[in-house]
Design a protein around this motif. Structure first.
Motif, short mmCIF file in Angstrom:
data_model
loop_
_atom_site.label_atom_id
_atom_site.label_comp_id
_atom_site.label_asym_id
_atom_site.label_seq_id
_atom_site.Cartn_x
_atom_site.Cartn_y
_atom_site.Cartn_z
N ARG A 142 0.83 -1.21 0.00
CA ARG A 142 0.00 0.00 0.00
C ARG A 142 0.87 1.26 0.00
NH1 ARG A 142 -3.02 -3.13 3.70
NH2 ARG A 142 -2.06 -2.03 5.44
N ARG A 143 1.97 1.24 0.76
CA ARG A 143 2.86 2.40 0.76
C ARG A 143 3.46 2.63 -0.62
NH1 ARG A 143 4.45 0.27 5.83
NH2 ARG A 143 6.26 -0.74 4.87
N LEU A 145 2.14 1.74 -3.48
CA LEU A 145 1.10 2.24 -4.38
C LEU A 145 0.83 3.71 -4.14
CD1 LEU A 145 -1.00 1.69 -6.55
CD2 LEU A 145 -2.60 1.02 -4.75
N ARG A 146 0.81 4.10 -2.88
CA ARG A 146 0.62 5.53 -2.60
C ARG A 146 1.78 6.34 -3.18
NH1 ARG A 146 -1.77 8.52 2.66
NH2 ARG A 146 -1.24 10.63 2.05
N TYR A 149 1.24 6.71 -6.93
CA TYR A 149 0.23 7.70 -7.27
C TYR A 149 0.72 9.12 -6.98
CZ TYR A 149 -3.62 4.45 -8.24
OH TYR A 149 -4.46 3.51 -8.80
N LEU A 256 -9.91 5.34 -4.06
CA LEU A 256 -8.58 5.52 -3.46
C LEU A 256 -8.54 4.96 -2.05
CD1 LEU A 256 -5.77 6.79 -4.01
CD2 LEU A 256 -6.56 8.76 -2.68
N ARG A 257 -9.59 5.21 -1.26
CA ARG A 257 -9.61 4.66 0.10
C ARG A 257 -9.55 3.13 0.07
NH1 ARG A 257 -13.66 8.61 0.93
NH2 ARG A 257 -15.26 7.00 0.73
N LEU A 260 -5.91 2.04 -0.67
CA LEU A 260 -4.84 2.40 0.27
C LEU A 260 -5.14 2.07 1.71
CD1 LEU A 260 -3.71 5.88 -1.12
CD2 LEU A 260 -2.91 3.59 -1.74
N SER A 261 -6.39 1.71 2.03
CA SER A 261 -6.76 1.45 3.42
C SER A 261 -6.45 0.01 3.81
CB SER A 261 -8.23 1.74 3.66
OG SER A 261 -8.53 3.09 3.40
#
Length: 262
Positions: A142-143, A145-146, A149, A256-257, A260-261
Motif C-alpha cells: 500500500r505504501r 502504491l501511494r 500515485y 482511493l480509500r 490504500l486502506s
C-alpha cells in the motif's frame, strides 16, 4: 465630515473564513470536516452532502464550542455520512496476483505482477507493473502504491503549473498530496498548496481544473465573483469539470480509500 468620520470608524466587512479540522467518529474513522465561519450565521450548524461534512459557525463562536457541537452530534454525523456514501464505495483492496487493473487518469490500466527482490511500481505503454517479493507485506504494498500515485500526480502538476504561473503574484510555496475526505484542494495563508491524491484517478482535465482553482486563490482568497472571473480567464471549461466532480467525485475518493486502506 460626518460621512468621512463614519467611514473611518466603521468596522471592515467580515469575510467568510474556511479551514478544515480532523474528527474521529465512534467507529474509529478519522474524517476531515470543513469548518466555515460565516458573517450571516446565527447559530452552529452541521451539514453533510456529497462533498462531506461541513460545520458552520457564527463569527464570534469559539473553536471549542464548534468541536463540542461536533461531538454532541457525532452519531447523527456518522449516519449522514453513511447515507451519502456512494453505492460503489466498497472498492476491493489491492490483492497480489489477483487484481488485474488499476485506475489512473480516468482510465483502468492493465496491472502486471512480477517477482522481485524489493517492491517497485512503474508504468509503461503496456500498463502498470508491480515488482513484488514473495514475503512482501500488505502495508508495504500500500505504501508503494501511494508513492506511485503521488509521483504520477506530481508529474501532472509539474507539467501544468508553468503555464499558469504568469500573472500570479507568486508560486505556491510547496505542494502536499493528501487523502482528503471532502475537499479536493486547499491553499494555506503561507502559500502551501494541498491537493487530494484521488485527483490522479480523475480525468486529467478535472485534475487540472482543481489546480487552477487553488492557484486563483493566490489572487482572490475567497469565492467572490472576482475569483470566478480569474478561474474563467484561465480555465473556461471549469463548469464541466465541477459537474464531473459532483457526479463522480465520491466514487473517486472511495476507490482511493479502498486501494490504500487496511
Amino acid at each position: 465630515m460626518p460621512s468621512l468620520l463614519h467611514r473611518l470608524i466603521a468596522r471592515a466587512p467580515q469575510r467568510v473564513q474556511r479551514d478544515t479540522l480532523e474528527f474521529q467518529l465512534d467507529d474509529g474513522r478519522r474524517i476531515e470536516v470543513q469548518r466555515v465561519r460565516h458573517p450571516r450565521a446565527r447559530r452552529l450548524k452541521l451539514s453533510v452532502d456529497e462533498r462531506g461534512a461541513r460545520l458552520t459557525l457564527p463569527m464570534r463562536a469559539s473553536l471549542v464550542a464548534g468541536e463540542r457541537f461536533l461531538h454532541e452530534h457525532r452519531t447523527w454525523l456518522s449516519a449522514q455520512l453513511e447515507r451519502h456514501q456512494p453505492a460503489d464505495a466498497a472498492v476491493a483492496a489491492l490483492v497480489p496476483g489477483e487484481t488485474t487493473s488499476l485506475p489512473l487518469r480516468g482510465q483502468s490500466l492493465p496491472l502486471h505482477w512480477h517477482p522481485g527482490r524489493y517492491i517497485r511500481i512503474a508504468r509503461d505503454e503496456a500498463g502498470i507493473h508491480v515488482q513484488l517479493p514473495a514475503r512482501a507485506s500488505e502495508a508495504g504494498l500500500r505504501r508503494a502504491l501511494r508513492g506511485f500515485y503521488e509521483a504520477e500526480a506530481r508529474a501532472d502538476v509539474g507539467r501544468w503549473l508553468p503555464a499558469y504561473l504568469p500573472g500570479l503574484p507568486r508560486a505556491p510555496r510547496q505542494l502536499r498530496l493528501k487523502v482528503m475526505s471532502s475537499q479536493w484542494g486547499s491553499l494555506a495563508p503561507d502559500g502551501s498548496l494541498a491537493l487530494d491524491l484521488a485527483l490522479v484517478l480523475a480525468r486529467p482535465s478535472a485534475f487540472e481544473y482543481v489546480l487552477v482553482h487553488e492557484l486563483c486563490h493566490l489572487l482572490q482568497a475567497n469565492h467572490s465573483p472576482a475569483f470566478w472571473r480569474e478561474v474563467e480567464l484561465r480555465f473556461p471549461a471549469w463548469r464541466e469539470e465541477r459537474a464531473y466532480f459532483h457526479r463522480d467525485g465520491r466514487s473517486l475518493k472511495a476507490t482511493l480509500r479502498g486501494l490504500l486502506s487496511d
